[in-house]
Structure formats: C-alpha cells, structure tokens
Scaffold this active site. Structure first.
Site, mmCIF file in Angstrom:
data_model
loop_
_atom_site.group_PDB
_atom_site.id
_atom_site.type_symbol
_atom_site.label_atom_id
_atom_site.label_comp_id
_atom_site.label_asym_id
_atom_site.label_seq_id
_atom_site.Cartn_x
_atom_site.Cartn_y
_atom_site.Cartn_z
ATOM 1 N N GLY A 89 0.821 -1.205 0.000
ATOM 2 C CA GLY A 89 0.000 0.000 0.000
ATOM 3 C C GLY A 89 0.852 1.251 0.000
ATOM 4 C CE1 TYR A 96 2.458 14.204 3.714
ATOM 5 C CE2 TYR A 96 1.623 13.408 5.807
ATOM 6 C CZ TYR A 96 1.626 14.346 4.805
ATOM 7 O OH TYR A 96 0.787 15.421 4.878
ATOM 8 C CE LYS A 129 2.476 4.311 8.282
ATOM 9 N NZ LYS A 129 1.368 4.642 9.194
ATOM 10 C CG ASP A 161 -8.392 6.907 9.689
ATOM 11 O OD1 ASP A 161 -9.504 7.078 9.129
ATOM 12 O OD2 ASP A 161 -7.339 6.747 9.047
#
Length: 332
Positions: A19, A23, A41, A136
C-alpha cells in the site's frame, strides 16, 4: 542507503508493495530472526508535512509502540536512518483487510460478524480505558490474520485524551478520518468527544459486515449529514438482519452523542453478549460466503470513493501485531 539494503542489514528481506500513503508506503518483508513474513511501513520525513512530523508521527510511534493487545497490530521494531526514513516493522495481516474481504465475500454471516465485532470492541475498550482514541476506524484499517482474527491497524490519527483542571474531557478539534465513517459532529466541524467518534465508526463497520454495503452515500456530504441527523438507518431489504443487531447499529449511529452507546454499553449489548453464538467453524473464517444479493448494495462498498476529512498521515494498509517490548533503534 537503499531501503532494501537497510532492511537486509537489520535482518529483513524486502518484498512487494502492499500500500501507499501520503508520506510513505507499506511493503512485505521476510524476517530472518522470526522466520516469518512481516509488514514494513516506510515513512520519508523529507516528503512529509510539518504538521505530520511535529504532531501525528510522534503520537503514532509513541502510542502504538506501547500497545499490547491480541486484536491490535503488533509492532516488532522501529528504527530510523540518518537520511530521514523511518521503518516500522509490524505483524502482517495475511488475510488482507476487512474491506477487501467483504468486497470478495459480500455480507458476512452473523456469527462471524459478531466474532469480529466483539474483537474490535475489545480492542477499542483497551484503548479507551487508557484514554487513547483511534479516530480513523474503517474497514481498510481492520486486518485479518491467518486464523481470521481481527487486528486494528493504522494509528496515524491516534491521540491521548486530555482533561482540564476540573477533570472534564477536552474535546478534539482536529477533524480527521474518512467522511464515510465520520460522525455528524465531526462532519459539521464541531469540537467532539473522540471516544464517541470511534463508536460511530464502529457502527458503520458493523453495518458493512452485516449488509455488504455502506450505510450512507458519502458522494453528497450535505445530504448524508441530513440523513444522519434525522437518525435514519436504511437496511437493505435483501438482507435478513436480526432485530438485536439492528438495535446495536441504530444505537451506535445515534446523532446525539449523549444517546450514543459508549464502548462499555456496546460490550454489554444483548446482541453481542449472548453466549454460544460463535460456532467453532467460524474460528477459521466463515464457512459460507454469500455475495451481496443486490448489485446496488455491492457497489456501495466496491465503488466507494473515499473522502478524507484531513490530510492522511501515511497508511498501514496490510500492516499487521504490538509486542510488549518494541525495539527502537537508529540505523546510520
């Protein structure tokens, strides 16, 4: 130093991209020490906005590294290079995210939805008990492990609740997340109780699991907000949703924050609290996969164009568990 070389030096063999975020990006990798695949990540400080670097990233790193819960993605290691790249090594959600799962399977069986929603509720109670909020929650940020257990991921908008001198909770004023999962008070720009924002998002997620579609059409925010404030929740006629489940969804999607269920009330709700509802066959995923019976219902999930309320500080996507002890190091 090249990303693959940095990771190889630390014992990880870089794999494919899972993904991309504003940023950074998420890639798979093989951990030689764990003899297993992980998610990595990678955040580039040089490409990130000042607000993200000063507020959101420090919160994400500090909070997520401190969490240890079976239904929250585990962080194994965090390190940074001298050229400003941050590497977060996480558990891999091998079955992908909940959105993709629903898109491929359609509405989920009630027993399986109940299992996943209970796991989500336990994870959020763990956070809320520590005065931590996610802000979120959405299907894309809920991952499934090899045994189809739910893992909450992506803590880019997380924060700790603060209180004033009288002990009253200070309301959030950062309007973040995705419009389709946002509570009406957030969409209206009203300072909000972040814990109750999480609860609203949970109601949307439960609706998606049970119906295979979104409860509201976010292509017209003004119209969506009007429907939400009228407390309208329209269930697809093609789906047989038990009354107790409808009651749970209806009460988590209440526009009046004072009447909305909190996380404790969710866990005590009669639909979730009934014993013996998760049969053993569902521990390894649903035995059946029924596609959405209406093309319109399915389109609401598959064709959703997500609207972010504020700038998204990087995504975890298929990142996936947080160990009690997270290594933090710097690679030069």
């Amino acid at each position: 130093m090249d990303e693959s070389l940095v990771l190889k030096k630390c014992g990880y063999i870089l794999g494919s991209t899972l993904g991309d975020g504003s940023y950074g990006k998420v890639k798979s990798a093989y951990s030689e020490s764990q003899n297993a695949n992980v998610a990595v990540k990678i955040i580039n400080r040089k490409k990130a906005a000042a607000d993200f670097l000063e507020k959101f990233l420090p919160r994400e790193l500090e909070i997520q590294a401190s969490l240890s819960h079976s239904n929250i993605v585990k962080i194994f290691k965090i390190f940074e290079t001298s050229n400003g790249k941050v590497f977060i090594i996480m558990e891999l959600g091998v079955q992908g995210d909940l959105l993709e799962f629903v898109k491929s399977r359609g509405a989920l069986p009630e027993d399986f939805s109940k299992k996943l929603f209970r796991q989500l509720s336990m994870a959020i109670k763990f956070l809320h008990d520590q005065d931590i909020v996610h802000r979120d929650l959405k299907c894309e940020n809920l991952l499934l492990d090899k045994d189809f257990n739910l893992k909450v991921s992506d803590f880019g908008f997380t924060r700790r609740i603060t209180y004033d001198d009288t002990g009253k909770m200070e309301l959030s004023k950062t309007f973040c997340g995705s419009a389709a999962y946002a509570a009406p008070e957030v969409l209206q720009g009203i300072p909000y109780n972040s814990k109750m924002y999480d609860v609203w998002s949970m109601g949307v997620i439960l609706f998606v699991m049970m119906c295979g579609s979104m409860p509201y059409d976010d292509s017209n925010i003004k119209r969506m907000l009007r429907i939400q404030k009228e407390h309208r929740v329209d269930f697809p006629r093609s789906k047989q949703i038990p009354g107790e489940c409808k009651d749970m969804i209806y009460k988590t999607l209440h526009p009046d924050v004072k009447k909305r269920l909190d996380i404790c009330a969710i866990l005590e709700h009669h639909w979730l609290g009934k014993t013996g509802e998760v049969s053993s066959r569902h521990h390894n995923g649903p035995a059946t996969s029924k596609p959405a019976s209406s093309s319109k219902d399915k389109k609401n999930v598959e064709g959703k164009v997500e609207t972010d309320i504020t700038t998204d500080p990087g995504k975890e996507d298929h990142a996936g568990p947080s160990s009690p002890r997270t290594e933090v190091a710097c690679v030069t």
